[in-house]
Scaffold this active site. Structure first.
Site, PDB file in Angstrom:
ATOM      1  N   LYS A  79     -12.113   6.880  -3.959  1.00  0.00           N
ATOM      2  CA  LYS A  79     -11.532   6.151  -2.833  1.00  0.00           C
ATOM      3  C   LYS A  79     -10.154   5.613  -3.198  1.00  0.00           C
ATOM      4  O   LYS A  79     -10.037   4.778  -4.096  1.00  0.00           O
ATOM      5  CB  LYS A  79     -12.408   4.976  -2.421  1.00  0.00           C
ATOM      6  CG  LYS A  79     -11.910   4.345  -1.102  1.00  0.00           C
ATOM      7  CD  LYS A  79     -12.563   3.021  -0.794  1.00  0.00           C
ATOM      8  CE  LYS A  79     -11.862   1.866  -1.459  1.00  0.00           C
ATOM      9  NZ  LYS A  79     -10.467   1.658  -0.996  1.00  0.00           N
ATOM     10  N   GLU A  83     -10.551  -1.307 -15.273  1.00  0.00           N
ATOM     11  CA  GLU A  83      -9.165  -1.525 -15.696  1.00  0.00           C
ATOM     12  C   GLU A  83      -8.596  -2.546 -14.724  1.00  0.00           C
ATOM     13  O   GLU A  83      -8.374  -2.242 -13.567  1.00  0.00           O
ATOM     14  CB  GLU A  83      -8.410  -0.199 -15.683  1.00  0.00           C
ATOM     15  CG  GLU A  83      -7.216  -0.213 -16.598  1.00  0.00           C
ATOM     16  CD  GLU A  83      -5.985  -0.654 -15.872  1.00  0.00           C
ATOM     17  OE1 GLU A  83      -5.695  -1.880 -15.926  1.00  0.00           O
ATOM     18  OE2 GLU A  83      -5.319   0.177 -15.270  1.00  0.00           O
ATOM     19  N   CYS A 132      -0.090  -3.358 -13.620  1.00  0.00           N
ATOM     20  CA  CYS A 132      -1.077  -4.211 -14.295  1.00  0.00           C
ATOM     21  C   CYS A 132      -0.613  -4.576 -15.700  1.00  0.00           C
ATOM     22  O   CYS A 132      -0.895  -5.662 -16.181  1.00  0.00           O
ATOM     23  CB  CYS A 132      -2.429  -3.527 -14.328  1.00  0.00           C
ATOM     24  SG  CYS A 132      -2.325  -1.822 -14.849  1.00  0.00           S
ATOM     25  N   GLU A 148      -1.598 -13.489 -12.556  1.00  0.00           N
ATOM     26  CA  GLU A 148      -0.875 -12.255 -12.285  1.00  0.00           C
ATOM     27  C   GLU A 148      -0.190 -12.389 -10.929  1.00  0.00           C
ATOM     28  O   GLU A 148      -0.844 -12.641  -9.921  1.00  0.00           O
ATOM     29  CB  GLU A 148      -1.887 -11.103 -12.267  1.00  0.00           C
ATOM     30  CG  GLU A 148      -1.264  -9.748 -12.274  1.00  0.00           C
ATOM     31  CD  GLU A 148      -2.310  -8.644 -12.348  1.00  0.00           C
ATOM     32  OE1 GLU A 148      -3.375  -8.782 -11.720  1.00  0.00           O
ATOM     33  OE2 GLU A 148      -2.057  -7.643 -13.033  1.00  0.00           O
TER      34      GLU A 148
HETATM   35  P1  NAD Z   1      -8.387  -4.964  -5.157  1.00  0.00           P
HETATM   36  O1  NAD Z   1      -9.097  -5.113  -6.439  1.00  0.00           O
HETATM   37  O2  NAD Z   1      -8.795  -5.817  -4.014  1.00  0.00           O
HETATM   38  O3  NAD Z   1      -8.481  -3.452  -4.669  1.00  0.00           O
HETATM   39  C1  NAD Z   1      -8.512  -2.339  -5.543  1.00  0.00           C
HETATM   40  C2  NAD Z   1      -9.415  -1.289  -4.927  1.00  0.00           C
HETATM   41  O4  NAD Z   1     -10.750  -1.781  -4.837  1.00  0.00           O
HETATM   42  C3  NAD Z   1      -9.028  -0.885  -3.522  1.00  0.00           C
HETATM   43  O5  NAD Z   1      -9.259   0.492  -3.368  1.00  0.00           O
HETATM   44  C4  NAD Z   1      -9.997  -1.694  -2.669  1.00  0.00           C
HETATM   45  O6  NAD Z   1     -10.245  -1.114  -1.419  1.00  0.00           O
HETATM   46  C5  NAD Z   1     -11.240  -1.662  -3.515  1.00  0.00           C
HETATM   47  N1  NAD Z   1     -12.193  -2.737  -3.295  1.00  0.00           N
HETATM   48  C6  NAD Z   1     -11.958  -3.967  -2.780  1.00  0.00           C
HETATM   49  N2  NAD Z   1     -13.114  -4.696  -2.795  1.00  0.00           N
HETATM   50  C7  NAD Z   1     -14.067  -3.915  -3.339  1.00  0.00           C
HETATM   51  C8  NAD Z   1     -15.446  -4.111  -3.650  1.00  0.00           C
HETATM   52  N3  NAD Z   1     -16.067  -5.270  -3.412  1.00  0.00           N
HETATM   53  N4  NAD Z   1     -16.130  -3.104  -4.243  1.00  0.00           N
HETATM   54  C9  NAD Z   1     -15.523  -1.946  -4.530  1.00  0.00           C
HETATM   55  N5  NAD Z   1     -14.228  -1.695  -4.249  1.00  0.00           N
HETATM   56  C10 NAD Z   1     -13.500  -2.674  -3.669  1.00  0.00           C
HETATM   57  O7  NAD Z   1      -6.895  -5.154  -5.432  1.00  0.00           O
HETATM   58  P2  NAD Z   1      -5.740  -5.279  -4.334  1.00  0.00           P
HETATM   59  O8  NAD Z   1      -6.172  -5.934  -3.085  1.00  0.00           O
HETATM   60  O9  NAD Z   1      -5.181  -3.948  -4.198  1.00  0.00           O
HETATM   61  O10 NAD Z   1      -4.775  -6.256  -5.090  1.00  0.00           O
HETATM   62  C11 NAD Z   1      -5.157  -7.601  -5.366  1.00  0.00           C
HETATM   63  C12 NAD Z   1      -4.690  -7.969  -6.740  1.00  0.00           C
HETATM   64  O11 NAD Z   1      -5.283  -7.118  -7.722  1.00  0.00           O
HETATM   65  C13 NAD Z   1      -3.200  -7.768  -6.962  1.00  0.00           C
HETATM   66  O12 NAD Z   1      -2.461  -8.816  -6.456  1.00  0.00           O
HETATM   67  C14 NAD Z   1      -3.139  -7.659  -8.451  1.00  0.00           C
HETATM   68  O13 NAD Z   1      -3.144  -8.902  -9.041  1.00  0.00           O
HETATM   69  C15 NAD Z   1      -4.401  -6.932  -8.785  1.00  0.00           C
HETATM   70  N6  NAD Z   1      -4.185  -5.495  -8.963  1.00  0.00           N
HETATM   71  C16 NAD Z   1      -4.301  -4.968 -10.205  1.00  0.00           C
HETATM   72  C17 NAD Z   1      -4.091  -3.606 -10.389  1.00  0.00           C
HETATM   73  C18 NAD Z   1      -4.205  -2.965 -11.701  1.00  0.00           C
HETATM   74  O14 NAD Z   1      -3.710  -1.864 -11.867  1.00  0.00           O
HETATM   75  N7  NAD Z   1      -4.865  -3.541 -12.676  1.00  0.00           N
HETATM   76  C19 NAD Z   1      -3.760  -2.803  -9.321  1.00  0.00           C
HETATM   77  C20 NAD Z   1      -3.664  -3.367  -8.050  1.00  0.00           C
HETATM   78  C21 NAD Z   1      -3.895  -4.714  -7.897  1.00  0.00           C
END
Ligand code: NAD
Ligand code: MG
Length: 484
Positions: A182, A256, A290, A387
């Protein structure tokens, strides 16, 4: 005029991409209508709606997992590694052939500068498929066994949509697993183009399934009882929720998550190069990284000089149209992310740090944030602990290597770090003492498919990339090599 060098616009043509008005789900080798609703993806640089994308329901996810299971049992796990490698090489070559199309689409859907999607993301994506294609027939030498786990459920974020897809799919397929992946809800389009590439490569149906949607779809994937392995990249908060969701099951999990990396500059470092490294560390990809070097630790004796040079350099960053080949800093990926960056920056000021933003004209539409640096930051400030995931740097100072180590490790995260010094011995001793999965020396944000990447502490567990990246996609006793 903020910028002494004005460049004429040099926009990359978007004629090469063909964005459809709406997209279905890629299940069992075909695009199908979902049974759920749909959502829109926008161009964050303009707020233009690009397409409607299906939001996969639990039933759709179940269909995708079933397709992946069938493909695993009947085809993919029975195929020799050498045969699987042919498909991976084919996919890698098509990615190269269609590289410009992928790069333009990535920049439109994500907001990142075309020079990054074209020169960094897409080449590393191809390199990952080439690299793991090379492993497919050599798994007996990996030390991790040769038996795949089965079906991998993979959920990725929006900051490197295609690159995170490659990090997830290439090792999974090389080891004989099939996948349900996804993409993030704000950046689904390149994953759907990758689905077309799977068709073009004649990949057997069901080996790769792409389901679009938001958190609920992600939850359905990771909690599906017939998923053997969960691989997630994203926020620490969601990572913890996933760890709880799979606890007690026999699913294998890699996470990650976030980071708050220290980029440490000693007084003997080549300062101009260090400044380039600081800029690359925090302003690459708008700081949506990240492993971004979001905490600059600079030795007190050179702090003023480094700050002067850094601000001068930041004033030359070109912020704007992601498709312009001269753009250094593109759009913030979403209105939500922009609000979060603004909120934390306001808190930084309220807590007493001094804010400086590069003078630049931001476009009227879309989501933008000027490259920003905070000085006078203390370890207790929220901008030093949390972050921000945007183009915002927090600067702290130190006097001795031990103080630098203490401050660098004073974080709940442990994904990456950087060390800038002329002394090789100092690099090695710092690398030993820093609690971070990756330590870069006199460089930053370098990614290579042969290098393992992953975190300590709240940055998650498991490694992606390199030989280590195979371990979490294979059954059997893991044999830790000397370099593990
Ligand atoms: P997120 O963790 O909310 O989303 C990442 C992915 O997980 C997306 O595909 C989302 O649809 C999915 N997701 C959301 N809730 C879920 C659940 N309960 N179970 C399974 N999948 C789920 O991150 P975001 O909204 O994209 O960003 C929020 C914060 O996360 C950012 O501000 C940043 O601090 C951090 N982030 C970190 C990375 C990284 O590479 N480590 C990448 C993006 C964001
Ligand atoms: Mg988008």
């Amino acid at each position: 005029m903020s910028n002494p060098f004005e460049y004429a616009p040099a926009p990359e043509s978007r004629a090469i991409v063909d964005i459809k008005p709406s997209y279905g789900l890629f299940i069992d080798g075909e695009f199908v209508d979902g049974t759920g609703t749909a959502f829109k993806t926008v161009n964050p640089a303009t707020e233009e709606v690009l397409a409607e994308v299906a939001e996969a329901s639990d039933a759709d996810v179940d269909a995708a997992v079933k397709a992946a299971r069938r493909a695993h049992t009947r085809v993919w796990s029975r195929m020799s590694g050498a045969e699987r490698a042919k498909y991976l090489y084919r996919i890698a070559r098509i990615i190269q052939e269609r590289g410009r199309e992928l790069a333009v689409l990535e920049s439109i859907d994500n907001g990142k500068p075309i020079k990054e999607s074209r020169d960094v993301d897409v080449p590393i994506v191809a390199a990952h498929f080439f690299y793991y294609a090379g492993w497919a027939d050599k798994l007996q030498y990996s030390g991790f066994g040769t038996t795949p786990l089965g079906v991998a459920g993979q959920v990725i974020p929006w900051n490197f949509p295609l690159l995170m897809l490659a990090w997830k799919i290439a090792p999974a397929l090389a080891c004989g697993n099939t996948v349900v992946l996804k993409p993030a809800e704000t950046t689904p389009l390149t994953a759907l183009l990758f689905a077309e590439i799977c068709q073009q490569a004649d990949l057997p149906p069901g080996v790769v399934n792409i389901v679009t949607g938001a958190g609920d779809t992600g939850r359905a994937i990771v909690s599906h009882p017939d998923v053997d392995k969960v691989a997630f990249t994203g926020s620490t908060e969601v990572g913890k929720a996933i760890a709880r969701a799979v606890a007690g099951s026999d699913k294998k999990v890699t996470l990650e998550l976030g980071g708050k990396a220290a980029n440490i500059v000693f007084d003997d470092a080549p300062l101009d190069q260090a400044v380039e490294g600081i800029v690359n560390g925090i302003f690459f990809n708008q700081g949506h990284v990240c492993c971004a070097g979001s905490r600059l630790l600079v030795q007190e004796s050179v702090a003023d000089e480094v700050m002067d040079r850094l601000k001068r350099r930041m004033a030359t960053l070109r912020v704007g149209d992601p498709l312009d080949k001269n753009t250094d800093v593109g759009a913030i990926n979403s209105a939500e992310q922009l609000a979060k960056i603004r909120e934390l920056s306001a808190i930084g000021e309220a807590e007493g740090a001094e804010r400086w933003s590069a003078p630049c004209d931001l476009p009227a539409n879309g989501y933008w944030f000027a490259p920003t640096v905070f000085t006078g930051v203390s370890q207790a400030h929220r901008i030093a602990r949390e972050e921000i995931f945007g183009p915002v740097l927090s600067v702290l100072t130190f006097r001795t290597p031990s103080e630098a180590v203490e401050k660098a490790n004073n974080t709940p995260f442990g994904l990456s770090a950087g060390v800038w010094t002329d002394k090789g011995s100092l690099i090695l001793s710092m690398a030993n003492r820093l609690r971070a999965g990756v330590v870069w020396a006199n460089t930053f944000n370098k990614f290579d498919p042969t290098s393992p990447f992953g975190g300590y502490k709240e940055s998650g567990y498991g490694r992606e990339g390199g030989r280590h990246g195979l371990e979490d996609y294979l059954k059997g006793t893991s044999v830790k090599g000397a370099d593990s």
